[in-house]
Design a protein around this motif. Structure first.
Motif, PDB file in Angstrom:
ATOM      1  N   THR A 299      -4.536   7.173 -11.934  1.00 35.08           N
ATOM      2  CA  THR A 299      -4.028   6.300 -10.874  1.00 35.08           C
ATOM      3  C   THR A 299      -5.083   5.328 -10.353  1.00 35.08           C
ATOM      4  OG1 THR A 299      -4.550   7.974  -9.213  1.00 35.08           O
ATOM      5  CG2 THR A 299      -2.310   8.002 -10.127  1.00 35.08           C
ATOM      6  N   GLY A 300      -6.166   5.180 -11.082  1.00 34.87           N
ATOM      7  CA  GLY A 300      -7.252   4.305 -10.632  1.00 34.87           C
ATOM      8  C   GLY A 300      -6.819   2.866 -10.415  1.00 34.87           C
TER       9      GLY A 300
ATOM     10  N   GLN B   2       1.025   4.026  -2.863  1.00 28.93           N
ATOM     11  CA  GLN B   2       0.771   5.437  -2.592  1.00 28.93           C
ATOM     12  C   GLN B   2       1.932   6.295  -3.093  1.00 28.93           C
ATOM     13  OE1 GLN B   2      -2.154   6.676  -1.462  1.00 28.93           O
ATOM     14  NE2 GLN B   2      -1.230   8.639  -2.023  1.00 28.93           N
TER      15      GLN B   2
ATOM     16  N   ARG C 153      -4.998   2.584  -7.137  1.00 29.65           N
ATOM     17  CA  ARG C 153      -5.956   2.653  -6.022  1.00 29.65           C
ATOM     18  C   ARG C 153      -6.703   1.317  -5.859  1.00 29.65           C
ATOM     19  NH1 ARG C 153      -4.400   6.778  -2.968  1.00 29.65           N
ATOM     20  NH2 ARG C 153      -4.467   8.778  -4.021  1.00 29.65           N
ATOM     21  N   GLN C 154      -7.031   0.672  -6.973  1.00 25.39           N
ATOM     22  CA  GLN C 154      -7.695  -0.636  -6.890  1.00 25.39           C
ATOM     23  C   GLN C 154      -6.801  -1.660  -6.201  1.00 25.39           C
ATOM     24  OE1 GLN C 154      -8.750  -1.552 -10.934  1.00 25.39           O
ATOM     25  NE2 GLN C 154     -10.607  -0.301 -10.872  1.00 25.39           N
ATOM     26  N   TRP C 155      -5.491  -1.608  -6.487  1.00 30.40           N
ATOM     27  CA  TRP C 155      -4.556  -2.512  -5.806  1.00 30.40           C
ATOM     28  C   TRP C 155      -4.531  -2.225  -4.309  1.00 30.40           C
ATOM     29  CZ3 TRP C 155      -2.668  -7.001  -6.929  1.00 30.40           C
ATOM     30  CH2 TRP C 155      -2.454  -7.374  -8.250  1.00 30.40           C
ATOM     31  N   GLN C 156      -4.617  -0.967  -3.927  1.00 29.47           N
ATOM     32  CA  GLN C 156      -4.641  -0.638  -2.504  1.00 29.47           C
ATOM     33  C   GLN C 156      -5.883  -1.228  -1.835  1.00 29.47           C
ATOM     34  OE1 GLN C 156      -4.155   3.698  -2.860  1.00 29.47           O
ATOM     35  NE2 GLN C 156      -2.191   3.491  -1.781  1.00 29.47           N
ATOM     36  N   ILE C 157      -7.016  -1.152  -2.512  1.00 32.00           N
ATOM     37  CA  ILE C 157      -8.247  -1.733  -1.971  1.00 32.00           C
ATOM     38  C   ILE C 157      -8.100  -3.245  -1.838  1.00 32.00           C
ATOM     39  CG2 ILE C 157     -10.694  -2.143  -2.471  1.00 32.00           C
ATOM     40  CD1 ILE C 157     -10.686   0.726  -3.726  1.00 32.00           C
TER      41      ILE C 157
ATOM     42  N   VAL D 275       1.407   6.725  -6.686  1.00 33.05           N
ATOM     43  CA  VAL D 275       0.342   7.702  -6.946  1.00 33.05           C
ATOM     44  C   VAL D 275       0.909   9.117  -6.850  1.00 33.05           C
ATOM     45  CG1 VAL D 275      -1.799   8.689  -6.003  1.00 33.05           C
ATOM     46  CG2 VAL D 275      -1.575   6.207  -6.265  1.00 33.05           C
TER      47      VAL D 275
ATOM     48  N   ILE E  56       0.838  -1.204   0.000  1.00 34.40           N
ATOM     49  CA  ILE E  56       0.000   0.000   0.000  1.00 34.40           C
ATOM     50  C   ILE E  56       0.868   1.248   0.000  1.00 34.40           C
ATOM     51  CG2 ILE E  56      -1.597   1.356   1.433  1.00 34.40           C
ATOM     52  CD1 ILE E  56      -2.928  -1.360   2.166  1.00 34.40           C
TER      53      ILE E  56
END
Length: 194
Positions: free
Chosen positions: A145-146, A133, A149-153, A136, A129
């Motif tokens: 950067t969508g 970030q 962000r999906q990988w972070q979720i 990003v 994460i």
């Protein structure tokens, strides 16, 4: 190119691990073994640099950049444990070392084991994460950067799953099966008195 490099890093990890352990146990060269095993972090560093350069050169962040961050996070958090896991088995198989210890099955020991495992997975996810970030921020506001962000979720989901698994062993610990008979076949009186 990034996905190919991830595959090369994974294969390289196992090649370096096998080579290092072979040097330690088969060739009896422990210093050379350590030198080979210390080359392993260079693989992740290379992947990190190549990913950053790819983004710097204007590549749109996508699935492969997120996968690279996740791979690095998991390798950093779990790589040492994988080396120890392989070392014990290699020593047992080729150098007469003790057999690997089995994971605990019951009670407090199993609960502690599950929390340690969950902690490793959560650390891997946290590193991933943080790297995502950083990517990003590196790309900046003008980049898409969508996918990062999906990988972070996804990593938050993995953390949650591991927490639930460990918590289940805390709330519902598995008990050892009771001993019904002693070696002579008579009832175990010590259990019936309790």
């Amino acid at each position: 190119m990034i996905v190919t490099l991830i595959v090369i890093c994974e294969v390289g990890f196992w090649v370096l691990l096998a080579g290092g352990l072979a040097l330690r146990y088969l060739a009896k060269m422990p210093r050379a073994s350590v030198a080979v095993l210390l080359c392993e972090p260079l693989l992740e560093l290379t992947l990190l640099v190549v990913t950053a350069v790819d983004l710097k050169n204007g590549a749109e962040p996508d699935f492969k950049h997120g996968l690279a961050a996740v791979y690095i996070g998991f390798t950093v958090a779990m790589g040492h444990r994988m080396i120890k896991w392989a070392d014990v088995r290699f020593a047992h198989r080729f150098a007469g070392g003790p057999p690997p210890a089995a994971k605990p099955k019951y009670g407090r020991e199993r609960m502690a084991y599950e929390w340690r495992e969950a902690g490793r997975w959560m650390l891997a996810c946290a590193i991933a994460i943080a790297l995502l970030q950083a990517a990003v921020w590196y790309v900046g506001g003008e980049g898409e950067t969508g996918s990062l962000r999906q990988w972070q979720i996804r990593m938050l989901f993995v953390m949650g799953v591991n927490a639930v698994i460990a918590l289940s062993y805390t709330l519902w610990p598995k008990s050892a099966p009771p001993s019904v008979t002693t070696a002579t076949g008579s009832e175990d009186r010590s259990r019936t008195l309790l």
